[in-house]
Design an enzyme around this catalytic site. Structure first.
Site, short mmCIF file in Angstrom:
data_model
loop_
_atom_site.label_atom_id
_atom_site.label_comp_id
_atom_site.label_asym_id
_atom_site.label_seq_id
_atom_site.Cartn_x
_atom_site.Cartn_y
_atom_site.Cartn_z
N ARG A 76 9.13 -0.32 16.97
CA ARG A 76 8.58 -0.93 15.99
C ARG A 76 6.94 0.23 16.33
O ARG A 76 6.06 -0.15 15.35
CB ARG A 76 8.10 -2.23 16.28
CG ARG A 76 9.58 -2.84 15.84
CD ARG A 76 9.40 -4.66 16.58
NE ARG A 76 8.60 -5.20 15.84
CZ ARG A 76 8.70 -6.31 15.24
NH1 ARG A 76 9.60 -6.33 14.33
NH2 ARG A 76 7.98 -6.00 14.32
N LYS B 170 7.70 1.68 13.02
CA LYS B 170 8.39 0.62 12.35
C LYS B 170 8.22 -0.26 11.21
O LYS B 170 9.08 -0.20 9.46
CB LYS B 170 9.99 0.71 12.67
CG LYS B 170 10.93 0.35 12.15
CD LYS B 170 11.40 1.46 11.04
CE LYS B 170 12.69 1.69 10.61
NZ LYS B 170 13.40 2.71 9.81
N ASN C 209 1.70 -10.77 17.81
CA ASN C 209 2.06 -10.26 16.94
C ASN C 209 1.43 -10.37 15.49
O ASN C 209 1.24 -11.79 15.50
CB ASN C 209 3.46 -9.87 16.70
CG ASN C 209 3.46 -8.72 15.53
OD1 ASN C 209 3.00 -7.78 15.62
ND2 ASN C 209 5.23 -8.89 15.22
N GLY C 210 -0.10 -8.95 15.69
CA GLY C 210 -0.16 -9.94 13.89
C GLY C 210 -2.17 -9.75 14.65
O GLY C 210 -2.19 -9.10 15.19
N TRP D 280 0.48 -1.73 19.68
CA TRP D 280 0.38 -1.67 18.39
C TRP D 280 -1.02 -2.08 18.32
O TRP D 280 -1.35 -3.03 18.03
CB TRP D 280 1.42 -1.60 17.47
CG TRP D 280 1.41 -0.34 16.72
CD1 TRP D 280 1.81 1.19 16.42
CD2 TRP D 280 0.06 -0.51 15.22
NE1 TRP D 280 1.09 2.27 16.03
CE2 TRP D 280 -0.51 0.58 14.98
CE3 TRP D 280 -0.20 -0.89 14.12
CZ2 TRP D 280 -0.41 1.23 13.71
CZ3 TRP D 280 -1.40 -0.64 13.38
CH2 TRP D 280 -0.88 0.29 12.53
N GLU E 295 6.04 12.62 8.15
CA GLU E 295 5.52 11.92 8.73
C GLU E 295 6.38 12.03 10.26
O GLU E 295 5.84 11.47 11.59
CB GLU E 295 6.05 11.09 8.25
CG GLU E 295 7.92 10.22 8.10
CD GLU E 295 8.00 9.21 7.53
OE1 GLU E 295 7.17 8.16 8.25
OE2 GLU E 295 8.89 9.39 6.72
N GLU F 120 9.80 11.66 -1.24
CA GLU F 120 10.66 11.71 -0.83
C GLU F 120 10.78 12.81 0.74
O GLU F 120 10.26 12.46 1.53
CB GLU F 120 12.68 10.04 -0.82
CG GLU F 120 13.23 10.30 0.19
CD GLU F 120 12.20 9.26 1.97
OE1 GLU F 120 11.21 9.13 1.29
OE2 GLU F 120 12.96 9.33 2.69
N HIS G 78 -2.04 22.22 -13.29
CA HIS G 78 -3.23 21.31 -13.57
C HIS G 78 -4.02 21.29 -11.92
O HIS G 78 -5.33 20.59 -11.99
CB HIS G 78 -3.01 20.57 -14.00
CG HIS G 78 -2.07 20.13 -14.82
ND1 HIS G 78 -2.60 20.80 -16.44
CD2 HIS G 78 -1.10 20.14 -15.33
CE1 HIS G 78 -2.06 20.78 -16.69
NE2 HIS G 78 -0.80 20.37 -17.03
N LYS H 121 8.94 12.51 3.92
CA LYS H 121 9.86 12.34 5.46
C LYS H 121 9.19 13.45 6.72
O LYS H 121 9.25 13.82 7.40
CB LYS H 121 11.03 13.25 5.56
CG LYS H 121 12.49 11.95 4.84
CD LYS H 121 12.50 11.05 5.86
CE LYS H 121 11.12 9.88 5.96
NZ LYS H 121 11.54 8.41 5.45
N CYS I 291 4.06 -3.47 17.26
CA CYS I 291 4.19 -4.72 18.33
C CYS I 291 5.08 -5.11 18.32
O CYS I 291 6.27 -6.21 17.19
CB CYS I 291 2.97 -6.06 17.86
SG CYS I 291 1.06 -5.69 17.88
C1 F6R Z 1 8.82 6.19 5.99
C2 F6R Z 1 9.09 4.34 6.48
C3 F6R Z 1 7.90 3.84 5.63
C4 F6R Z 1 8.15 2.60 5.08
C5 F6R Z 1 7.40 2.11 4.69
C6 F6R Z 1 7.99 0.33 3.62
O1 F6R Z 1 9.57 7.04 6.76
O2 F6R Z 1 9.83 4.28 6.67
O3 F6R Z 1 6.81 4.83 4.99
O4 F6R Z 1 8.86 2.89 4.13
O5 F6R Z 1 6.36 0.94 5.93
O6 F6R Z 1 8.63 -0.29 4.94
P1 F6R Z 1 10.00 -1.09 4.60
O7 F6R Z 1 10.96 -0.81 3.81
O8 F6R Z 1 10.34 -1.96 6.12
O9 F6R Z 1 8.66 -2.64 3.91
#
Ligand code: F6R
Length: 607
Positions: A27, A602, A99-100, A73, A487, A480, A503, A484, A2
């Site tokens: 976002r 985001k 938002n929320g 969202w 996602e 990581e 295992h 990446k 949102c």
């Molecule tokens: C993946 C990604 C998310 C954020 C997670 C935490 O690429 O960006 O996994 O890392 O949602 O977000 P922040 O860092 O803003 O707390």
């Protein structure tokens, strides 16, 4: 998750709102809408991308210089034109965006329905419009106050009424809200980049506050009543930083910004001898010497940065260190106490779970250090100490440069603490400082090997499953790399410590299954290679990330992505770059929306 916009001033509101909403797209959203007041309230909203709303505004324009906008969202009710915000009360005189989540929305809905209210959407937001209208006695601030007194949950709420033109009233309970102060015009937004090209002067609305916005500026008060004197925050980010800068996607642009990001994160903070100067880390030497446990808490990519941090702190500081998913930690009754230090890591500084875990540790007496990218974010404001990552605005949902900056910041923190505790000697400190100073050039060099990464991406693009393995710091990076990839490419992938493969997961490795191994930790090299041999014996296809002078690796791997030789402690920093590029290329080859992957947002500001 949102986005909110608001505008009061002399210009037509709709184009400004639309432009701000586009800048908040990152976002994550599934519908968008705007409302203006001009004698009456007019709303336009549409499911889908902002372009659909823009088309609607083209065919049915909105005239008016005061307005609010929203990208939604979905939480309550599917994405649809009807559920999109803004929402009005039945008379159409009051309009809200939000938002929320309103947690007690069901009981409020029943209460209002019992009074004869009829709803046109399934959202929790529409209830707020009805509530404000019901509570209105000639003063919008009071009506909003009594409406939100009945609502439980985390939210930012923005309200307008045709009865009081020229004014927008907003409240913040947890979900972020900022005010941009222009010349004779005022903006509201979920975050700073949305209006940074229009003003550099901001007021941050804090939890539990109300803001009354007019074209002359903004007045902040407590929701409970009482004036608030908020200092104006001047933001000196380069507005260019928030644009794509010639790259096809924000993600690629942000990957390419990383040499500069490393330089920025280190800038003015590290002497050659390894002395670290961290401007907003206020704990004194006594605390640094004596705290007995370190907690790291975060989610997603920030959690993976924490996994690297745990290894760094363990190796450099020899302090017991836990790294915890924030959403687990907040309910786990963790054994946090005074004399502990908690490092809460969050790019946005607004992630609801991370904030909750951080608050919990503080309540239990721990000192709280915010490691965040967003100046003035909630996490930063609530912490005792702040370590800003200085990565600049990150727009792509998939985090890259913020992750790298989180790693660099943790090396700095380890040096700062390690020197005081006497566990990092001069020689080691200088070695780490030297390694860090080489990183911008190393990262730059890696970006020139994009063709090799593209070829590697082509080799796995049609796979069903991909596995990532590594040991120690390499395992942290593998986690990581795997996130990446999944996602943005939607390809199933998992990461595990190399020793864990046999295992269970090895059962899934068959002919041509891609297994990506990160191999920077020389002390564990042979051990990791044993796992690689297990993969090869089952016909798996091995892609290795290894140092440029590793001459043995060709014996074990089908394909190698080379990284510059570095101190093993710093190996992960370079190793993640080819993995970020790999994810990018696989997603691009598969034709996905790279900057806004499906179902993801985001900034995850709800639990
Ligand atoms: C993946 C990604 C998310 C954020 C997670 C935490 O690429 O960006 O996994 O890392 O949602 O977000 P922040 O860092 O803003 O707390």
């Amino acid at each position: 998750m949102c986005g909110i916009m608001g505008y009061v001033g002399p210009q037509q509101a709709a184009p400004i709102l639309l432009d701000g909403l586009r800048r908040l797209e990152y976002r994550g959203y599934d519908s968008a809408g705007v409302a203006v007041t001009n004698g009456k309230i007019d709303v336009r909203k549409a499911e889908g991308k902002i372009d659909r709303l823009a088309d609607l505004l083209e065919s049915e324009p909105l005239a008016g210089t005061i307005g609010i906008g929203h990208t939604r969202w979905a939480t309550h009710g599917e994405p649809s034109d009807l559920n999109a915000h803004p929402h009005t009360d039945p008379t159409g005189e009051f309009v809200v965006v939000h938002n929320g989540i309103i947690e007690n929305f069901q009981s409020l809905r029943e209460e209002l329905a019992g009074e004869g209210h009829v709803f046109t959407s399934e959202t929790d937001t529409e209830i707020l419009a009805h509530l404000v209208a019901r509570e209105y006695r000639g003063d919008l601030e009071s009506a909003v106050r009594s409406a939100v007194a009945k609502a439980e949950g985390a939210y930012a709420l923005v309200v307008m009424t045709k009865r009081e033109p020229g004014k927008i009233v907003a409240v913040r309970r947890i979900s972020p809200l900022v005010v941009g102060l222009g010349e004779g015009e005022t903006f509201l937004a979920s975050d700073i980049p949305a209006v940074l090209h229009r003003t550099r002067r901001f007021l941050i609305v804090e939890d539990g506050e109300m803001v009354i916005v007019t074209e002359a500026g903004a007045r902040i008060e407590e929701i409970a009543g009482g004036a608030v004197d908020r200092e104006v925050l001047y933001i000196d980010w380069d507005a260019e930083q928030a644009e794509k800068g010639g790259f096809e996607h924000y993600m690629l642009k942000e990957i390419h910004e990383q040499p500069a990001v490393v330089t920025e994160t280190l800038g003015g903070r590290l002497d050659e001898d390894g002395t670290a100067w961290l401007e907003d880390v206020h704990f004194d030497d006594d605390f640094a010497r004596n705290f007995s446990r370190l907690w790291i808490t975060a989610c997603g990519t920030a959690y993976h940065a924490g996994l690297v941090g745990k290894e760094i702190f363990r190796r450099l500081l020899r302090i017991p260190t836990n790294v915890e998913y924030a959403h687990e930690m907040r309910y786990a009754d963790p054994l946090v106490s005074s004399n502990h230090l908690t490092v809460a890591i969050s790019q946005s500084g607004e992630t609801a779970d991370t904030l909750a875990a951080a608050r919990l540790t503080k309540e239990r007496g721990s000192r709280l250090l915010a490691l965040t990218n967003v100046v003035g974010s909630t996490l930063a404001r609530e912490a005792d100490d702040i370590l800003y990552t200085r990565a600049g605005p990150e727009i792509s949902v998939a985090s890259t440069k913020a992750y790298l900056a989180m790693l660099i910041a943790q090396y700095l923190l380890a040096l700062r603490i390690g020197r005081v505790r006497g566990v990092v000697d001069e020689e080691l400190a200088a070695r780490v400082a030297h390694g860090l100073s080489l990183l911008p050039a190393h990262v730059e060099e890696l970006l020139h090997h994009d063709d090799e990464v593209l070829a590697a991406a082509e080799s796995i693009v049609d796979a069903d499953d991909v596995y990532f393995i590594g040991r120690g710091l390499d395992y942290a990076v593998a986690m990581e790399g795997s996130l990446k990839l999944k996602e943005i490419s939607y390809l199933h992938s998992e990461a595990m410590p190399a020793g864990e493969l046999k295992h269970g997961t090895l059962a899934l490795v068959t002919k041509d299954t891609p297994v990506i191994v990160v191999l920077t930790q020389q002390a564990l090299y042979d051990k990791t290679v044993s796992a690689v041999q297990e993969v090869k014996a089952r016909g798996g296809r091995v892609l290795a990330v290894a140092y440029e002078d590793d001459e043995q690796i060709h014996k074990f791997a089908h394909r190698v992505l080379r990284i510059p030789r570095a101190d093993d402690l710093l190996g992960p920093v370079a190793a993640v770059i080819p993995l970020q590029l790999l994810a990018y290329h696989v997603a691009r080859l598969r034709g996905h929306d790279i900057d806004q992957p499906r179902n993801l947002a985001k900034s995850v500001t709800v639990e």
